[in-house]
Each structure stands twice: as C-alpha cells, then as structure tokens.
Design an enzyme around this catalytic site. Structure first.
Site, PDB file in Angstrom:
ATOM      1  N   TYR A 100       0.838  -1.207   0.000  1.00  0.00           N
ATOM      2  CA  TYR A 100       0.000   0.000   0.000  1.00  0.00           C
ATOM      3  C   TYR A 100       0.878   1.265   0.000  1.00  0.00           C
ATOM      4  O   TYR A 100       0.363   2.363  -0.171  1.00  0.00           O
ATOM      5  CB  TYR A 100      -0.908   0.038   1.229  1.00  0.00           C
ATOM      6  CG  TYR A 100      -1.908  -1.087   1.336  1.00  0.00           C
ATOM      7  CD1 TYR A 100      -2.134  -1.963   0.273  1.00  0.00           C
ATOM      8  CD2 TYR A 100      -2.634  -1.299   2.507  1.00  0.00           C
ATOM      9  CE1 TYR A 100      -3.043  -3.007   0.388  1.00  0.00           C
ATOM     10  CE2 TYR A 100      -3.551  -2.328   2.625  1.00  0.00           C
ATOM     11  CZ  TYR A 100      -3.746  -3.185   1.565  1.00  0.00           C
ATOM     12  OH  TYR A 100      -4.650  -4.207   1.683  1.00  0.00           O
ATOM     13  N   HIS A 104       0.661 -11.909   2.013  1.00  0.00           N
ATOM     14  CA  HIS A 104      -0.393 -11.247   1.238  1.00  0.00           C
ATOM     15  C   HIS A 104      -1.053 -12.179   0.217  1.00  0.00           C
ATOM     16  O   HIS A 104      -2.281 -12.188   0.088  1.00  0.00           O
ATOM     17  CB  HIS A 104       0.193 -10.020   0.532  1.00  0.00           C
ATOM     18  CG  HIS A 104      -0.821  -8.963   0.254  1.00  0.00           C
ATOM     19  ND1 HIS A 104      -0.495  -7.658   0.001  1.00  0.00           N
ATOM     20  CD2 HIS A 104      -2.168  -9.003   0.184  1.00  0.00           C
ATOM     21  CE1 HIS A 104      -1.588  -6.944  -0.197  1.00  0.00           C
ATOM     22  NE2 HIS A 104      -2.611  -7.751  -0.104  1.00  0.00           N
TER      23      HIS A 104
END
Length: 282
Positions: A51, A109
């Site tokens: 991010y 992730h």
C-alpha cells in the site's frame, strides 16, 4: 457507537471485530484520515507493504492519544519477499517505517503457488513471532490446499486468513473451511470495491430501511453474523463512524439468505484474482 466487539484468535490473542483498511491513504491527507478514524473508535488498522503507506500509519499512531497497546496494527508480506531471509528483512523494514516495535498481526499477502515459496515465507513469520516481532501470524488469499501445505510442513495453523468476500462473491465454502480449522476469516473488498451498485442494491436497501441503516452497514452486519471480520475502508468521517454503528441490530435468517442469494460466483470477483494464478511481484 456501541463498544467494539472482539474475536479470539487460535493463538489466544483478541482482535477487534471490525478493521479499517488503509489502501489509498497516503501523505498528510492519509494521516488525517487515519487520525479521524482512530478518534471515531477504530482500533484495528490494516496495512500492507504494497500500500506504500506504512509511514503514514506510523505517523497516525504517533499523533493518536490512544496508547499503542490498545491499537491492533497489521501489515502484510509482499510477493517479492517470500525468500526466508528477505521476509525477515521486510518485516524489520516495515516496523522501522512505522516506528513501532511489533506488529499485532502480520500476513502473507498472496500464496503465489507458481513461485512455490510460501512455506518458506510462513517459516519466516513463525520465527519472527517467536522473536516477538509479531503477535499473531496469518495469511491472505490462501485456499485450502495452501493452508494444508503450510500446516503439514510446520505444524502451525494461521490465526487469520483474509479473503475477498462481499455479497456478489460470498466465498462461503472457503469461509466455512477456515472456520472448521479454527482460523478467523477477514473480508477484504467488503462492499465490492468498484462494484458500487452494492451500495444501492435494492434488495439490500429494503433490509437497510427496516433498521434505519444503509447498505454498507447491512453488509458489515451480514459478515459479523457469519463469523467473518470485515475490513472496511472510508476516508469520510461520517462513513467511518457509521461503519462502526452495526452492533445495535441483528439480521434475521431470511435476511441473511437474501444477501447470500446475491452471489455471482467467480463472475463477482472485483479484479478476477484467482489465488492459484495471481502473481503479486511488488
């Protein structure tokens, strides 16, 4: 806002029942959005190396009047760091960027099965947990076969699996599979991300009107009543507060079934990301 509920993880730790997603929150604007959210009552902050905002999250933590031990801070290991040593480096780097001593939760992730190193990455998370760098370790977007492999090879079951889930892709079988394993499930893309019509869907709106709520609140409640922890994302202070105001009503079995019936299967995926094929090299 009703006092926040919590889930108990299989490692004994407790996690707030609603998390704040931070994707897209960057710069001073992002710090202000996060600070507002913490003031509104969010205690679980969900971030990721990919991010590119771990510094923003850290600054919001420092500006907050809420003690660090009352916050639940999470991040995720990127696909480019599945090698054991590189995974350790990334965990340290993320901690340094945030300016904190430990993560409350850290996830892999994506499994990247074609790369074939997610067991190696999982072993790094296990050892980082033993060193006190992480309290709870888990995964994201892992399917049953990926879970079987890491559990069989290490004997350690993830505390969490964060997966795509919303009314157009309810992922019900995977949710149930995880629950049976004692793994708490989190939903990402809880209101469908770019599927904006979920917020106006007439079937959901009928239910929302009954309770004086909006569609997003009904979707959050649907997750909670299915034992799923929703990650929600909003930079709007009113929406941030509203997304927490979901503990004063309960959907009936029939209403839960209405939301279940909206499922479109794989056609409902927000970006068509198949965990057996998606390769996240960032």
């Amino acid at each position: 806002m009703t006092d926040m509920k919590h889930y108990k993880l299989n490692d004994g730790h407790f996690i707030p029942a609603i998390g704040l997603g931070t994707i897209g929150m960057k710069g001073e604007k992002g710090v202000n959005e996060l600070t507002t959210a913490i003031k509104a009552g969010y205690r679980y902050i969900d971030s990721s190396t990919n991010y590119n905002n771990e510094g923003v999250v850290g600054e919001a933590i420092r500006r907050s009047s809420v003690p660090r031990d009352e916050l639940f801070i999470a991040s995720k290991l990127p696909g480019a760091a599945h090698d054991y040593d590189e995974a350790f480096n990334r965990i340290h780097e993320s901690l340094y960027r945030m300016g904190i001593d430990y993560f409350d939760q850290y996830l892999i992730h994506w499994p990247l099965p074609m790369q074939g190193k997610y067991v190696e990455a999982w072993k790094a998370l296990i050892d980082a947990q033993k060193l006190g760098l992480i309290k709870s370790i888990g995964v994201s977007n892992f399917l049953p076969e990926h879970l079987d492999k890491i559990i069989e090879e290490t004997g350690v079951t993830p505390a969490m699996n964060q997966v795509e889930r919303h009314p157009y892709f309810n992922n019900k079988d995977l949710v149930q599979d995880n629950i049976e394993r004692g793994i708490v499930v989190e939903s990402w893309s809880t209101v469908g991300r770019n599927l904006n019509d979920l917020r106006e869907n007439e079937e959901i709106a009928k239910i929302a009107d009954k309770y004086g709520k909006d569609n997003t609140q009904v979707i959050i409640r649907w997750n909670l009543q299915n034992g799923v922890l929703p990650i929600v994302k909003s930079s709007n202070p009113n929406h941030q507060r509203g997304n927490l105001d979901v503990f004063d009503f309960e959907l009936t079995d029939e209403e839960l079934q209405v939301l279940d019936s909206l499922d479109k299967g794989e056609a409902g995926l927000v970006e068509g990301q198949d965990p057996n094929e998606y390769e996240e090299y960032v």
